[in-house]
Design a protein around this motif. Structure first.
Motif, PDB file in Angstrom:
ATOM      1  N   GLU A   6     -18.956  13.566  14.617  1.00 40.87           N
ATOM      2  CA  GLU A   6     -19.465  14.368  12.768  1.00 40.87           C
ATOM      3  C   GLU A   6     -18.405  15.822  13.338  1.00 40.87           C
ATOM      4  O   GLU A   6     -17.743  15.870  11.702  1.00 40.87           O
ATOM      5  N   GLN A   7     -18.548  16.429  14.076  1.00 48.33           N
ATOM      6  CA  GLN A   7     -17.728  18.150  14.444  1.00 48.33           C
ATOM      7  C   GLN A   7     -16.049  17.982  15.019  1.00 48.33           C
ATOM      8  O   GLN A   7     -15.696  18.028  13.786  1.00 48.33           O
ATOM      9  N   TYR A   8     -15.767  16.310  15.035  1.00 41.32           N
ATOM     10  CA  TYR A   8     -14.445  15.765  15.022  1.00 41.32           C
ATOM     11  C   TYR A   8     -13.323  15.754  13.753  1.00 41.32           C
ATOM     12  O   TYR A   8     -13.026  16.172  13.060  1.00 41.32           O
ATOM     13  N   PHE A   9     -14.345  15.288  13.208  1.00 37.96           N
ATOM     14  CA  PHE A   9     -13.804  14.303  11.631  1.00 37.96           C
ATOM     15  C   PHE A   9     -14.302  15.816  10.696  1.00 37.96           C
ATOM     16  O   PHE A   9     -13.228  15.676   9.322  1.00 37.96           O
ATOM     17  N   LYS A  10     -14.966  16.842  10.820  1.00 33.99           N
ATOM     18  CA  LYS A  10     -15.678  17.878  10.115  1.00 33.99           C
ATOM     19  C   LYS A  10     -14.002  19.027   9.823  1.00 33.99           C
ATOM     20  O   LYS A  10     -12.924  19.280   9.299  1.00 33.99           O
ATOM     21  N   LYS A  11     -13.957  19.062  11.978  1.00 36.42           N
ATOM     22  CA  LYS A  11     -12.145  19.705  11.694  1.00 36.42           C
ATOM     23  C   LYS A  11     -10.887  18.802  11.378  1.00 36.42           C
ATOM     24  O   LYS A  11     -10.390  20.080  10.982  1.00 36.42           O
ATOM     25  N   LEU A  12     -11.308  17.786  11.620  1.00 35.23           N
ATOM     26  CA  LEU A  12     -10.082  16.656  11.288  1.00 35.23           C
ATOM     27  C   LEU A  12      -9.271  17.262   9.871  1.00 35.23           C
ATOM     28  O   LEU A  12      -8.568  17.328   9.308  1.00 35.23           O
ATOM     29  N   GLN A  13     -10.246  17.214   8.565  1.00 35.62           N
ATOM     30  CA  GLN A  13     -10.658  17.065   7.394  1.00 35.62           C
ATOM     31  C   GLN A  13      -9.812  18.583   7.184  1.00 35.62           C
ATOM     32  O   GLN A  13      -9.113  18.480   6.072  1.00 35.62           O
ATOM     33  N   ALA A  14     -10.844  19.857   8.003  1.00 33.47           N
ATOM     34  CA  ALA A  14     -10.325  20.928   7.680  1.00 33.47           C
ATOM     35  C   ALA A  14      -8.834  20.937   7.800  1.00 33.47           C
ATOM     36  O   ALA A  14      -8.151  21.636   7.150  1.00 33.47           O
ATOM     37  N   GLU A  15      -8.391  20.425   9.204  1.00 34.73           N
ATOM     38  CA  GLU A  15      -7.146  20.689   9.404  1.00 34.73           C
ATOM     39  C   GLU A  15      -6.132  20.045   8.194  1.00 34.73           C
ATOM     40  O   GLU A  15      -4.750  20.322   7.850  1.00 34.73           O
ATOM     41  N   GLN A  16      -6.549  19.072   7.929  1.00 35.30           N
ATOM     42  CA  GLN A  16      -5.576  18.103   6.509  1.00 35.30           C
ATOM     43  C   GLN A  16      -5.722  18.926   5.419  1.00 35.30           C
ATOM     44  O   GLN A  16      -4.278  19.482   4.566  1.00 35.30           O
ATOM     45  N   LEU A  17      -7.029  19.815   4.503  1.00 29.01           N
ATOM     46  CA  LEU A  17      -6.955  20.654   4.206  1.00 29.01           C
ATOM     47  C   LEU A  17      -5.862  22.222   3.810  1.00 29.01           C
ATOM     48  O   LEU A  17      -5.510  21.395   2.882  1.00 29.01           O
ATOM     49  N   LYS A  18      -5.825  22.082   4.974  1.00 29.92           N
ATOM     50  CA  LYS A  18      -4.971  23.061   5.349  1.00 29.92           C
ATOM     51  C   LYS A  18      -3.198  23.346   5.424  1.00 29.92           C
ATOM     52  O   LYS A  18      -2.903  23.590   4.250  1.00 29.92           O
ATOM     53  N   LYS A  19      -3.034  22.487   6.157  1.00 32.63           N
ATOM     54  CA  LYS A  19      -1.852  21.560   5.618  1.00 32.63           C
ATOM     55  C   LYS A  19      -1.304  21.104   4.634  1.00 32.63           C
ATOM     56  O   LYS A  19      -0.254  20.815   3.801  1.00 32.63           O
ATOM     57  N   LEU A  20      -2.418  20.705   3.382  1.00 33.56           N
ATOM     58  CA  LEU A  20      -2.368  20.313   1.746  1.00 33.56           C
ATOM     59  C   LEU A  20      -1.608  21.765   1.498  1.00 33.56           C
ATOM     60  O   LEU A  20      -1.422  22.377   0.879  1.00 33.56           O
ATOM     61  N   LYS A  21      -2.943  22.392   1.703  1.00 36.62           N
ATOM     62  CA  LYS A  21      -2.616  23.924   1.306  1.00 36.62           C
ATOM     63  C   LYS A  21      -1.221  24.756   1.408  1.00 36.62           C
ATOM     64  O   LYS A  21      -1.126  24.720   0.817  1.00 36.62           O
ATOM     65  N   GLU A  22      -0.841  24.503   2.603  1.00 40.61           N
ATOM     66  CA  GLU A  22       0.090  24.892   2.762  1.00 40.61           C
ATOM     67  C   GLU A  22       1.442  24.441   2.106  1.00 40.61           C
ATOM     68  O   GLU A  22       2.643  25.202   1.730  1.00 40.61           O
ATOM     69  N   SER A  23       1.360  22.952   2.170  1.00 42.34           N
ATOM     70  CA  SER A  23       2.170  22.364   1.531  1.00 42.34           C
ATOM     71  C   SER A  23       2.353  23.038   0.054  1.00 42.34           C
ATOM     72  O   SER A  23       3.544  23.395  -1.005  1.00 42.34           O
ATOM     73  N   VAL A  24       1.534  22.805  -0.533  1.00 43.59           N
ATOM     74  CA  VAL A  24       1.495  23.368  -2.427  1.00 43.59           C
ATOM     75  C   VAL A  24       1.535  24.977  -2.367  1.00 43.59           C
ATOM     76  O   VAL A  24       2.753  24.925  -3.226  1.00 43.59           O
ATOM     77  N   VAL A  83       0.875  -1.396   0.278  1.00 45.55           N
ATOM     78  CA  VAL A  83      -0.310   0.593  -0.071  1.00 45.55           C
ATOM     79  C   VAL A  83       0.779   0.768  -0.017  1.00 45.55           C
ATOM     80  O   VAL A  83       1.641   1.042   0.801  1.00 45.55           O
ATOM     81  N   PRO A  84       0.427   2.023  -0.541  1.00 43.89           N
ATOM     82  CA  PRO A  84       1.355   3.366  -1.202  1.00 43.89           C
ATOM     83  C   PRO A  84       0.999   4.505   0.572  1.00 43.89           C
ATOM     84  O   PRO A  84       0.313   4.088   0.965  1.00 43.89           O
ATOM     85  N   ILE A  85       2.329   4.560   1.205  1.00 46.74           N
ATOM     86  CA  ILE A  85       2.324   5.293   1.816  1.00 46.74           C
ATOM     87  C   ILE A  85       1.839   6.292   2.032  1.00 46.74           C
ATOM     88  O   ILE A  85       1.453   7.287   2.554  1.00 46.74           O
ATOM     89  N   TRP A  86       1.733   6.954   0.492  1.00 48.08           N
ATOM     90  CA  TRP A  86       0.872   8.383   0.579  1.00 48.08           C
ATOM     91  C   TRP A  86       0.083   8.390   1.134  1.00 48.08           C
ATOM     92  O   TRP A  86      -0.633   9.603   1.315  1.00 48.08           O
ATOM     93  N   ARG A  87      -0.751   7.613   1.212  1.00 49.96           N
ATOM     94  CA  ARG A  87      -2.361   7.738   1.672  1.00 49.96           C
ATOM     95  C   ARG A  87      -2.468   7.512   3.359  1.00 49.96           C
ATOM     96  O   ARG A  87      -3.332   8.169   3.371  1.00 49.96           O
ATOM     97  N   ASN A  88      -1.680   7.337   4.053  1.00 50.01           N
ATOM     98  CA  ASN A  88      -1.791   8.507   4.786  1.00 50.01           C
ATOM     99  C   ASN A  88      -1.216   9.484   5.198  1.00 50.01           C
ATOM    100  O   ASN A  88      -1.386   9.979   6.667  1.00 50.01           O
ATOM    101  N   ILE A  89       0.254  10.642   4.621  1.00 52.28           N
ATOM    102  CA  ILE A  89      -0.119  11.476   4.612  1.00 52.28           C
ATOM    103  C   ILE A  89      -1.223  11.764   4.417  1.00 52.28           C
ATOM    104  O   ILE A  89      -1.650  13.359   5.298  1.00 52.28           O
ATOM    105  N   CYS A  90      -1.350  11.767   3.231  1.00 50.15           N
ATOM    106  CA  CYS A  90      -2.401  13.020   2.952  1.00 50.15           C
ATOM    107  C   CYS A  90      -4.609  12.276   3.048  1.00 50.15           C
ATOM    108  O   CYS A  90      -4.588  12.092   1.600  1.00 50.15           O
TER     109      CYS A  90
END
Length: 110
Positions: free
Chosen positions: A59-77, A9-16
């Motif tokens: 649901e609130q936890y997962f929405k917050k987690l997804q928002a944090e992940q998207l923020k990190k992805l945008k910063e990375s780009v 399984v590719p490692i990038w799945r765990n990162i993003c």
């Protein structure tokens, strides 16, 4: 053999990874086992107000987690874009230096 397959399984799945949750068509979350609340523990299995509250918190936890992940992805780009723009500037400066050297060498030949 199972260990070998799990390593494939590719490692990038765990990162993003982005969490997606879906609601069952039979009922609302937190209404008890098998009614969209799933088997998420004693509180959710019992249903009622506490089950709904726990489902809402999840649901609130997962929405917050997804928002944090998207923020990190945008910063990375954005960081990658800045890096590549800096590289372009460095290469353009190097091109100018080399063109000047060629011009100077051409003048020496005359």
């Amino acid at each position: 053999m199972a260990l070998r397959l799990s390593r494939a399984v590719p490692i990038w799945r765990n990162i993003c990874s982005v969490s997606v949750r879906a609601m069952s068509q039979t009922g609302q979350w937190g209404e008890g086992a098998g009614k969209g609340g799933g088997s998420g523990g004693a509180v959710r299995d019992a249903g009622g107000t506490f089950g709904k509250k726990q489902a809402a918190q999840e649901e609130q936890y997962f929405k917050k987690l997804q928002a944090e992940q998207l923020k990190k992805l945008k910063e990375s780009v954005h960081d990658e874009i800045k890096y590549h723009k800096d590289q372009i500037e460095d290469h353009e400066e190097a091109i100018e230096r080399h063109q000047k050297k060629l011009k100077d060498l051409a003048e020496l030949e005359k």
